[in-house]
Design an enzyme around this catalytic site. Structure first.
Site, mmCIF file in Angstrom:
data_model
loop_
_atom_site.group_PDB
_atom_site.id
_atom_site.type_symbol
_atom_site.label_atom_id
_atom_site.label_comp_id
_atom_site.label_asym_id
_atom_site.label_seq_id
_atom_site.Cartn_x
_atom_site.Cartn_y
_atom_site.Cartn_z
ATOM 1 N N GLY A 22 0.831 -1.215 0.000
ATOM 2 C CA GLY A 22 0.000 0.000 0.000
ATOM 3 C C GLY A 22 0.854 1.248 0.000
ATOM 4 O O GLY A 22 0.511 2.260 0.611
ATOM 5 N N ARG A 25 0.377 5.692 -1.663
ATOM 6 C CA ARG A 25 -0.077 6.979 -1.091
ATOM 7 C C ARG A 25 -0.254 6.831 0.428
ATOM 8 O O ARG A 25 -0.011 5.770 0.993
ATOM 9 C CB ARG A 25 -1.375 7.423 -1.752
ATOM 10 C CG ARG A 25 -2.544 6.517 -1.422
ATOM 11 C CD ARG A 25 -3.827 7.004 -2.068
ATOM 12 N NE ARG A 25 -4.988 6.515 -1.316
ATOM 13 C CZ ARG A 25 -6.256 6.697 -1.658
ATOM 14 N NH1 ARG A 25 -6.537 7.353 -2.754
ATOM 15 N NH2 ARG A 25 -7.238 6.246 -0.928
ATOM 16 N N ASP A 72 -1.382 -7.114 -6.220
ATOM 17 C CA ASP A 72 -2.596 -7.112 -5.404
ATOM 18 C C ASP A 72 -2.303 -8.031 -4.212
ATOM 19 O O ASP A 72 -1.968 -9.205 -4.402
ATOM 20 C CB ASP A 72 -3.756 -7.657 -6.258
ATOM 21 C CG ASP A 72 -5.071 -7.696 -5.505
ATOM 22 O OD1 ASP A 72 -5.058 -7.753 -4.257
ATOM 23 O OD2 ASP A 72 -6.121 -7.683 -6.168
ATOM 24 N N ASN A 99 0.708 -2.772 5.197
ATOM 25 C CA ASN A 99 -0.037 -1.516 5.361
ATOM 26 C C ASN A 99 -1.262 -1.410 4.451
ATOM 27 O O ASN A 99 -2.194 -0.678 4.757
ATOM 28 C CB ASN A 99 0.921 -0.343 5.107
ATOM 29 C CG ASN A 99 0.192 0.949 4.858
ATOM 30 O OD1 ASN A 99 -0.228 1.629 5.800
ATOM 31 N ND2 ASN A 99 0.007 1.315 3.589
ATOM 32 N N TYR A 164 -14.412 -3.748 8.804
ATOM 33 C CA TYR A 164 -13.071 -3.177 8.998
ATOM 34 C C TYR A 164 -12.533 -3.500 10.396
ATOM 35 O O TYR A 164 -11.380 -3.928 10.535
ATOM 36 C CB TYR A 164 -13.173 -1.663 8.795
ATOM 37 C CG TYR A 164 -11.874 -0.909 8.870
ATOM 38 C CD1 TYR A 164 -10.962 -0.940 7.819
ATOM 39 C CD2 TYR A 164 -11.555 -0.136 9.987
ATOM 40 C CE1 TYR A 164 -9.777 -0.227 7.878
ATOM 41 C CE2 TYR A 164 -10.371 0.581 10.051
ATOM 42 C CZ TYR A 164 -9.481 0.537 8.992
ATOM 43 O OH TYR A 164 -8.309 1.242 9.049
ATOM 44 N N ALA A 166 -13.404 -5.930 12.338
ATOM 45 C CA ALA A 166 -13.137 -7.376 12.425
ATOM 46 C C ALA A 166 -11.809 -7.696 11.738
ATOM 47 O O ALA A 166 -11.007 -8.492 12.243
ATOM 48 C CB ALA A 166 -14.274 -8.165 11.781
ATOM 49 N N LYS A 168 -9.226 -5.730 11.362
ATOM 50 C CA LYS A 168 -8.088 -5.189 12.117
ATOM 51 C C LYS A 168 -7.901 -5.937 13.445
ATOM 52 O O LYS A 168 -6.759 -6.129 13.898
ATOM 53 C CB LYS A 168 -8.271 -3.686 12.348
ATOM 54 C CG LYS A 168 -8.256 -2.862 11.061
ATOM 55 C CD LYS A 168 -6.945 -3.011 10.286
ATOM 56 C CE LYS A 168 -6.835 -2.033 9.122
ATOM 57 N NZ LYS A 168 -5.556 -2.133 8.413
ATOM 58 N N ILE A 197 -5.869 9.535 11.191
ATOM 59 C CA ILE A 197 -4.699 10.157 10.578
ATOM 60 C C ILE A 197 -5.159 10.839 9.282
ATOM 61 O O ILE A 197 -5.993 10.277 8.547
ATOM 62 C CB ILE A 197 -3.619 9.093 10.243
ATOM 63 C CG1 ILE A 197 -3.371 8.132 11.427
ATOM 64 C CG2 ILE A 197 -2.322 9.761 9.787
ATOM 65 C CD1 ILE A 197 -2.807 8.724 12.675
HETATM 66 P P1 NAD Z 1 -5.110 4.989 1.662
HETATM 67 O O1 NAD Z 1 -6.441 4.595 1.127
HETATM 68 O O2 NAD Z 1 -4.686 6.413 1.523
HETATM 69 O O3 NAD Z 1 -3.960 4.057 1.049
HETATM 70 C C1 NAD Z 1 -4.101 2.659 0.989
HETATM 71 C C2 NAD Z 1 -3.215 2.110 -0.114
HETATM 72 O O4 NAD Z 1 -3.429 0.695 -0.185
HETATM 73 C C3 NAD Z 1 -3.539 2.695 -1.495
HETATM 74 O O5 NAD Z 1 -2.355 3.111 -2.132
HETATM 75 C C4 NAD Z 1 -4.181 1.531 -2.228
HETATM 76 O O6 NAD Z 1 -3.973 1.552 -3.630
HETATM 77 C C5 NAD Z 1 -3.510 0.344 -1.562
HETATM 78 N N1 NAD Z 1 -4.270 -0.884 -1.746
HETATM 79 C C6 NAD Z 1 -5.619 -1.051 -1.644
HETATM 80 N N2 NAD Z 1 -5.948 -2.304 -1.970
HETATM 81 C C7 NAD Z 1 -4.810 -2.966 -2.306
HETATM 82 C C8 NAD Z 1 -4.528 -4.281 -2.735
HETATM 83 N N3 NAD Z 1 -5.497 -5.194 -2.905
HETATM 84 N N4 NAD Z 1 -3.233 -4.605 -2.970
HETATM 85 C C9 NAD Z 1 -2.248 -3.699 -2.839
HETATM 86 N N5 NAD Z 1 -2.463 -2.436 -2.437
HETATM 87 C C10 NAD Z 1 -3.735 -2.063 -2.172
HETATM 88 O O7 NAD Z 1 -5.145 4.549 3.193
HETATM 89 P P2 NAD Z 1 -4.254 5.061 4.442
HETATM 90 O O8 NAD Z 1 -5.063 6.017 5.209
HETATM 91 O O9 NAD Z 1 -2.901 5.413 3.998
HETATM 92 O O10 NAD Z 1 -4.223 3.706 5.286
HETATM 93 C C11 NAD Z 1 -3.129 2.814 5.247
HETATM 94 C C12 NAD Z 1 -3.356 1.723 6.281
HETATM 95 O O11 NAD Z 1 -3.542 2.314 7.563
HETATM 96 C C13 NAD Z 1 -4.603 0.884 6.038
HETATM 97 O O12 NAD Z 1 -4.366 -0.456 6.415
HETATM 98 C C14 NAD Z 1 -5.637 1.496 6.966
HETATM 99 O O13 NAD Z 1 -6.626 0.598 7.324
HETATM 100 C C15 NAD Z 1 -4.746 1.880 8.143
HETATM 101 N N6 NAD Z 1 -5.298 2.924 8.988
HETATM 102 C C16 NAD Z 1 -5.475 4.189 8.510
HETATM 103 C C17 NAD Z 1 -5.992 5.148 9.369
HETATM 104 C C18 NAD Z 1 -6.202 6.573 8.934
HETATM 105 O O14 NAD Z 1 -6.743 7.357 9.744
HETATM 106 N N7 NAD Z 1 -5.814 6.973 7.743
HETATM 107 C C19 NAD Z 1 -6.336 4.823 10.684
HETATM 108 C C20 NAD Z 1 -6.141 3.528 11.113
HETATM 109 C C21 NAD Z 1 -5.596 2.593 10.268
#
Ligand code: NAD
Length: 256
Positions: A22, A25, A72, A99, A164, A166, A168, A197
């Site tokens: 991931g 971004r 993927d 991630n 989600y 479940a 995590k 975040i």
């Molecule tokens: P985001 O949506 O900005 O980025 C997620 C990235 O994962 C994207 O680049 C997307 O293309 C990639 N992705 C999605 N499906 C995929 C797949 N099947 N294979 C490969 N890559 C894939 O999300 P974020 O906010 O940067 O979150 C990143 C991680 O942190 C996630 O696991 C999210 O659950 C966790 N998280 C985020 C927050 C928050 O507040 N942003 C809070 C708690 C946890």
């Protein structure tokens, strides 16, 4: 500062090979850039090849080594291939950051099967697939760091996120078990549980909800991706060598 103190708190990752899923971004990009700035070579994995190229270009511009690998995380064959290729090209894999993640929010009464399945497949199965593949080179090297990005939703639940939370909570259970399985080979496995975040994922919630969220966070702000990247960097470093099977919450005091 004594030499000993410097060594203990250093996050120098020179010579380490890392893989971040991931990484196109958000948190993944911030984590990949931080690991590279600390000296690691970073394999950047994502389904979004276009944005992934931007992450790699950002890292390359600083003179550090990175490569883009379109994948993927739910595709077991491709996951195995990616890990094998990184280990062959760079001579190992020492740090894995699981991630990649998505949300498909809905209250449980209205949740569609495909919303449930997609979130469990990417957030939980994807984490399992990369963990299983990466365990091999790490066990062989008798050194490794696996850091799974969970969420406070997996700790305390969140209305509208049954799928989600479940996934995590599952990631946290997976973390604790694999930590016990791999400890004998000096591979540590921990989770980071971010609160809210500021990324594109949370921007989708809209300003009204985000303002209400801000009021509930004791530190009075949303986190910055760098707040999470710094916690990951610490767990990836030598300084965290005796920490395994833990969840480090990065949420501005939300769950305190
Ligand atoms: P985001 O949506 O900005 O980025 C997620 C990235 O994962 C994207 O680049 C997307 O293309 C990639 N992705 C999605 N499906 C995929 C797949 N099947 N294979 C490969 N890559 C894939 O999300 P974020 O906010 O940067 O979150 C990143 C991680 O942190 C996630 O696991 C999210 O659950 C966790 N998280 C985020 C927050 C928050 O507040 N942003 C809070 C708690 C946890």
């Amino acid at each position: 500062m004594t030499e000993e103190t410097k060594r203990r708190i250093s996050t120098d990752l020179t010579g380490q090979i890392a893989l971040v899923t991931g990484a196109a971004r958000g948190l993944g990009r911030a984590i990949a850039v931080s690991l590279a700035q600390s000296g690691a070579k970073v394999a950047c994995v994502d389904v979004n090849a276009e944005s992934l190229a931007e992450t790699v270009a950002t890292i390359a511009a600083t003179g550090a080594a990175a490569k883009a690998m379109a994948c993927d995380v739910t595709d077991g064959d491709r996951v195995a291939e990616v890990v094998k290729q990184v280990a062959e090209d760079w001579g190992g894999l020492h740090i894995l950051i699981n991630n990649a993640g998505i949300t498909r929010d809905n209250v449980v009464m209205r949740m569609k099967d495909d919303q449930w399945d997609a979130v469990i497949a990417i957030n939980l199965r994807g984490t399992f697939l990369f963990t299983r593949a990466a365990a091999k080179p790490m066990m062989k090297a008798r050194r490794g760091r696996i850091i799974n990005i969970a969420s406070v939703s997996g700790l305390m639940g969140n209305p509208g996120q049954a799928n989600y939370s479940a996934s995590k909570a599952g990631v946290i259970g997976l973390t604790r078990t694999v930590a016990k399985e791999l400890a004998g080979r000096n591979v540590t496995v921990n989770a980071v549980a971010p609160g809210f975040i500021a990324t594109e994922m949370t921007a989708a919630l809209g300003e009204e909800i985000l303002e209400a969220v801000r009021k509930q966070i004791p530190l009075g702000r949303l986190g910055d991706p760098q707040d999470v990247a710094d916690a990951v960097l610490f767990l990836a470093s030598e300084a965290a060598g005796f920490i395994t099977g833990q969840v480090l919450t990065v949420d501005g005091g939300l769950t305190a």
